[in-house]
Design a protein around this motif. Structure first.
Motif, short mmCIF file in Angstrom:
data_model
loop_
_atom_site.label_atom_id
_atom_site.label_comp_id
_atom_site.label_asym_id
_atom_site.label_seq_id
_atom_site.Cartn_x
_atom_site.Cartn_y
_atom_site.Cartn_z
N ASN A 89 0.52 -10.10 -12.60
CA ASN A 89 1.30 -10.15 -13.85
C ASN A 89 0.57 -9.43 -14.98
O ASN A 89 1.19 -8.75 -15.80
CB ASN A 89 1.56 -11.60 -14.26
CG ASN A 89 2.70 -12.22 -13.47
OD1 ASN A 89 3.55 -11.51 -12.94
ND2 ASN A 89 2.72 -13.54 -13.40
N ASP A 90 -0.75 -9.59 -15.05
CA ASP A 90 -1.50 -9.03 -16.17
C ASP A 90 -1.69 -7.52 -16.03
O ASP A 90 -1.55 -6.78 -16.99
CB ASP A 90 -2.86 -9.72 -16.30
CG ASP A 90 -3.52 -9.42 -17.64
OD1 ASP A 90 -2.93 -9.76 -18.68
OD2 ASP A 90 -4.62 -8.83 -17.64
N SER A 91 -2.02 -7.05 -14.82
CA SER A 91 -2.32 -5.62 -14.65
C SER A 91 -1.08 -4.79 -14.34
O SER A 91 -1.11 -3.57 -14.48
CB SER A 91 -3.36 -5.42 -13.55
OG SER A 91 -2.87 -5.88 -12.30
N GLU A 92 -0.01 -5.43 -13.90
CA GLU A 92 1.27 -4.75 -13.58
C GLU A 92 1.06 -3.54 -12.66
O GLU A 92 1.37 -2.41 -13.02
CB GLU A 92 1.98 -4.31 -14.87
CG GLU A 92 2.29 -5.47 -15.79
CD GLU A 92 2.89 -5.03 -17.12
OE1 GLU A 92 2.24 -4.23 -17.82
OE2 GLU A 92 4.01 -5.46 -17.43
N PRO A 93 0.53 -3.77 -11.45
CA PRO A 93 0.26 -2.63 -10.56
C PRO A 93 1.53 -2.01 -9.99
O PRO A 93 2.48 -2.73 -9.65
CB PRO A 93 -0.58 -3.26 -9.44
CG PRO A 93 -0.15 -4.69 -9.41
CD PRO A 93 0.15 -5.05 -10.84
N LYS A 94 1.52 -0.70 -9.87
CA LYS A 94 2.65 -0.01 -9.24
C LYS A 94 2.54 -0.15 -7.72
O LYS A 94 3.53 -0.26 -7.01
CB LYS A 94 2.64 1.47 -9.62
CG LYS A 94 3.87 2.23 -9.10
CD LYS A 94 3.90 3.68 -9.57
CE LYS A 94 4.58 3.83 -10.90
NZ LYS A 94 4.83 5.25 -11.27
N VAL A 95 1.28 -0.13 -7.23
CA VAL A 95 1.02 -0.19 -5.79
C VAL A 95 -0.11 -1.19 -5.54
O VAL A 95 -1.01 -1.33 -6.38
CB VAL A 95 0.62 1.20 -5.24
CG1 VAL A 95 0.15 1.14 -3.79
CG2 VAL A 95 1.78 2.18 -5.37
N ILE A 96 -0.06 -1.86 -4.38
CA ILE A 96 -1.17 -2.73 -3.95
C ILE A 96 -1.72 -2.19 -2.64
O ILE A 96 -0.96 -1.88 -1.71
CB ILE A 96 -0.71 -4.19 -3.79
CG1 ILE A 96 -0.35 -4.78 -5.17
CG2 ILE A 96 -1.81 -5.04 -3.13
CD1 ILE A 96 0.14 -6.21 -5.16
N LEU A 97 -3.05 -2.02 -2.57
CA LEU A 97 -3.74 -1.64 -1.33
C LEU A 97 -4.31 -2.91 -0.71
O LEU A 97 -5.00 -3.68 -1.40
CB LEU A 97 -4.88 -0.66 -1.62
CG LEU A 97 -4.55 0.62 -2.38
CD1 LEU A 97 -5.81 1.48 -2.53
CD2 LEU A 97 -3.46 1.42 -1.70
N THR A 98 -4.03 -3.14 0.56
CA THR A 98 -4.51 -4.37 1.19
C THR A 98 -4.78 -4.14 2.67
O THR A 98 -4.61 -3.03 3.19
CB THR A 98 -3.50 -5.53 0.98
OG1 THR A 98 -4.10 -6.75 1.37
CG2 THR A 98 -2.21 -5.31 1.78
N ALA A 99 -5.26 -5.18 3.35
CA ALA A 99 -5.48 -5.15 4.80
C ALA A 99 -4.86 -6.41 5.38
O ALA A 99 -4.61 -7.38 4.66
CB ALA A 99 -6.98 -5.10 5.09
N SER A 100 -4.65 -6.41 6.68
CA SER A 100 -4.00 -7.57 7.30
C SER A 100 -4.88 -8.81 7.27
O SER A 100 -4.38 -9.93 7.21
CB SER A 100 -3.61 -7.24 8.75
OG SER A 100 -4.76 -6.84 9.49
N ALA A 101 -6.21 -8.63 7.28
CA ALA A 101 -7.09 -9.80 7.36
C ALA A 101 -8.51 -9.47 6.95
O ALA A 101 -8.96 -8.32 7.04
CB ALA A 101 -7.08 -10.35 8.78
N GLY A 102 -9.20 -10.52 6.54
CA GLY A 102 -10.64 -10.48 6.40
C GLY A 102 -11.23 -11.24 7.58
O GLY A 102 -10.64 -12.22 8.04
N ILE A 103 -12.38 -10.80 8.07
CA ILE A 103 -12.99 -11.43 9.24
C ILE A 103 -14.23 -12.20 8.81
O ILE A 103 -15.17 -11.62 8.27
CB ILE A 103 -13.37 -10.38 10.31
CG1 ILE A 103 -12.26 -9.35 10.49
CG2 ILE A 103 -13.74 -11.07 11.62
CD1 ILE A 103 -10.93 -9.86 10.95
N GLU A 104 -14.21 -13.50 9.01
CA GLU A 104 -15.36 -14.36 8.73
C GLU A 104 -16.07 -14.65 10.05
O GLU A 104 -15.49 -14.44 11.13
CB GLU A 104 -14.89 -15.67 8.08
CG GLU A 104 -14.21 -15.48 6.72
CD GLU A 104 -15.19 -15.19 5.60
OE1 GLU A 104 -16.35 -15.62 5.70
OE2 GLU A 104 -14.79 -14.52 4.64
N PRO A 105 -17.30 -15.16 10.00
CA PRO A 105 -18.01 -15.43 11.26
C PRO A 105 -17.23 -16.34 12.22
O PRO A 105 -17.32 -16.20 13.42
CB PRO A 105 -19.31 -16.09 10.80
CG PRO A 105 -19.52 -15.59 9.42
CD PRO A 105 -18.15 -15.40 8.83
#
Length: 634
Positions: free
Chosen positions: A155-171
């Motif tokens: 809401n605050d930054s109002e991004p046009k696009v979001i870059l993401t990944a399907s998951a983060g891998i923890e131990p």
């Protein structure tokens, strides 16, 4: 070698504009600045206001053009997935160009915001640099951040696009990012037009047609076509990024970093503060979601022509307490920069540093740098002993973007004093004042403030909130920036950070530092790490309460050790501390960057309303803290 620090600091103090004009020559400008500082611009003035440049060009293209094309730029090492990859400057530039081309295809133009919600993978750095290349303002949010808090940042930054990944891998688990992101977008009033998602083999995320696009399809195609994007000409004062410091309720605080001052300051620090030459490997074992990751994983090394490291692992458990030593030997790392918490974890797991014997770290490692929270003398002394290299504490904040106080290895190191991050860096006039903003004498504790203007690289303002910038940092001590840290400066001008001003507790009218008490607790031979908070007390106002985590293999009774600790504080600080509560716990609650959540622990102990911090590493620890306090009758 004799340190040149005093001479360099005085040269800054006597002519700040000449000092930063000289430092600015290390950057390739499109239009070199004629005005070094404009005191009338912005909230407190702006650096290099008539200069133009491109930060991505300075981080990549100029090194490719000047003979570093085949040098390693970025090392990616992921013990949790078993993947390792080294990108040369030429390869990294090609990857960044490909993502920049895709963002351009999405309609992203200069000044648009792009939110980055990714794990510790090379693509996070590539995505950020692609934003810098096209003049988009990136806002990195720590991967796995809860949906509600992520929504406030959308809401605050109002991004046009979001870059993401399907998951983060923890131990021990896979953290699915896409459901968290989908829920955040659902909650947010502002909707991004597109999401570019990297599918990881461990988790295939569901895509929403028309909004979600596959990184593997679009970026790989752009790479195959060798697409390039010309770097956008940016004003030095244009925002490079927004980084949110806090704000689980209401409007979050978005620290703005500009292009020009940021590049000048970070380039200066690599040689002068960290003593790193172009071509050497400098590893900041942090996360791209934090300021250390922005400054010293993504930008500084690349601006300097050095090699940076992205590590998807932990100091222990991936696979063991020798993880850091393996990295240092394998990649010939010259300097490691991490949080004291990481070394406390290694020490707790392997107090005699047995794992270190398997590796030859001395072949390359020259210096260990610590920051993020106070480096207790006991941990520093242990690290010095086992590594046999200088261990340098330094102090800075999200807002400053680089060190306020440090020991400038590149100028010739000063003598180390345990418990102090050493001295003010050029650009910073650090003063200690009382509540009425009057300076206090050497050795006396007070509020730590910095005389305005702040140097290049520091925040010029908060995102869309100039008034809040003034109110949060500049009103309480006119003419100064309020650090909200407390401490003192000794007779040799060494700075001591004793805790946040909120962590100074008032016991029967005596102002006592929780940092000073923690030093005493940490000196006990059985204690691995500790935290002290002030708990409400009807009679004294507050009373200190110490939490202690014991080293592995300790066989003595926790009750006996708690008694030892109470006596130790009484002996070393005196009865004035009124220290009577020591509690052994299995672990301390921390953020994912390793900061101990003392504020939340205090609220629990005071029976005040509290909410689970969005950045907590493991929420279950709060239940353990509640149970421990209850058991002690607190």
């Amino acid at each position: 070698m004799a340190s040149r620090y005093n001479e360099v600091y005085q040269s800054w103090k006597s002519d700040p504009l000449a000092f930063w004009a000289e430092a600015a020559k290390e950057i390739d400008w499109i239009t070199p600045p004629k005005t070094i500082f404009d005191p009338q611009a912005g909230v407190y003035g702006r650096w290099f206001p008539d200069g133009t440049l491109n930060t991505c060009y300075n981080a990549l293209d100029r090194h490719v053009n000047n003979g570093r094309a085949d040098q390693a730029a970025l090392i990616f090492d992921s013990p949790v997935t078993g993947i390792k990859r080294i990108y040369t400057y030429a390869q990294l530039l090609a990857e960044v160009n490909a993502v920049a081309a895709v963002l351009k295809d999405f309609g992203v133009v200069r000044g648009d915001r792009v939110l980055v919600y990714m794990p510790m993978i090379a693509e996070a750095v590539i995505g950020v640099l692609a934003c810098a290349r096209i003049g988009a303002i990136h806002s990195v949010v720590f991967g796995g951040f809860a949906s509600k808090e992520l929504a406030t940042r959308i809401n605050d930054s109002e991004p046009k696009v979001i870059l993401t990944a399907s998951a983060g891998i923890e131990p021990n688990r896979v953290v699915k990012y896409k459901p968290l992101l989908d829920e955040a977008i659902n909650l947010a009033a502002v909707k991004p037009e597109k999401v570019l998602l990297l599918q990881r083999p461990q988790e295939q995320a569901t895509m929403i047609p028309g909004r979600d696009f596959d990184w593997g399809d679009l970026v790989v195609a752009a790479l195959a076509e060798r697409r390039t994007v010309e770097p956008e000409e940016m004003k030095a004062t244009d925002p490079l990024y927004i980084l949110y410091t806090s704000g689980t309720t209401g409007i979050p605080k978005g620290v703005v970093r500009d292009n020009g001052g940021h590049a000048v300051a970070l380039k200066w620090t690599m040689k002068n503060l960290y003593g790193i030459e172009p071509g050497e490997v400098f590893w900041a074992a942090s996360d791209v979601g934090w300021v250390v990751g922005h400054s010293y994983i993504i930008y500084a090394q690349l601006l300097h022509g050095a090699t940076t490291v992205v590590y998807e692992g932990k100091p222990i458990g991936t696979p063991d307490a020798g993880a850091f030593w393996r990295m240092i030997e394998e990649y010939h790392i010259s300097a490691l920069f991490t949080a004291p918490t990481a070394f406390r974890a290694v020490r707790k797991e392997d107090p005699n540093a047995e794992f270190l014997k398997k590796y030859n770290v001395g072949k390359s490692l020259r210096t260990l740098f610590l920051a993020g929270e106070r480096a207790d003398p006991d941990t520093v002394a242990w690290a010095e002993k086992v590594l046999g290299v200088p261990v340098i504490d330094h102090w800075w904040q999200t807002e400053t973007g680089w060190a306020i106080a440090g020991n400038p290895v590149g100028l010739g190191a000063l003598p180390v004093k345990h418990g102090s991050p050493t001295v003010a860096m050029p650009g910073y006039d650090i003063q200690i004042v009382d509540e009425a903003a009057h300076p206090v004498e050497a050795g006396k504790m007070g509020s730590i403030v910095i005389k305005l203007p702040l140097p290049p690289g520091n925040l010029p303002t908060l995102w869309k909130q100039d008034a809040r910038m003034t109110e949060s940092y500049l009103i309480d001590f006119p003419g100064f920036y309020k650090t909200a840290d407390a401490g003192f400066i000794d007779a040799d001008n060494y700075v001591y950070i004793m805790g946040r001003t909120d962590d100074i507790i008032n016991v029967a009218g005596h102002r006592l530092s929780t940092g000073g008490m923690e030093e005493v607790l940490a000196s006990h031979p059985d204690v691995a790490e500790c935290a002290v908070i002030g708990v409400k007390d009807e009679l004294k106002g507050e009373q200190p309460c110490g939490f202690i985590v014991l080293k592995s293999g300790v066989t003595r009774s926790p009750i006996d050790i708690e008694k030892d600790i109470v006596k130790l504080v009484r002996d070393k600080i005196g009865p004035v501390a009124a220290f009577k509560i020591a509690i052994c716990v299995a672990r301390l609650p921390k953020t994912r960057s390793g900061k101990i959540l003392r504020g939340t622990m205090k609220k629990i102990a005071d029976h005040d309303p509290w909410t689970m911090p969005a950045t907590i590493d493991d929420p279950a620890i709060m239940e353990e803290i509640m149970a421990a306090l209850q058991h002690k009758g607190v």
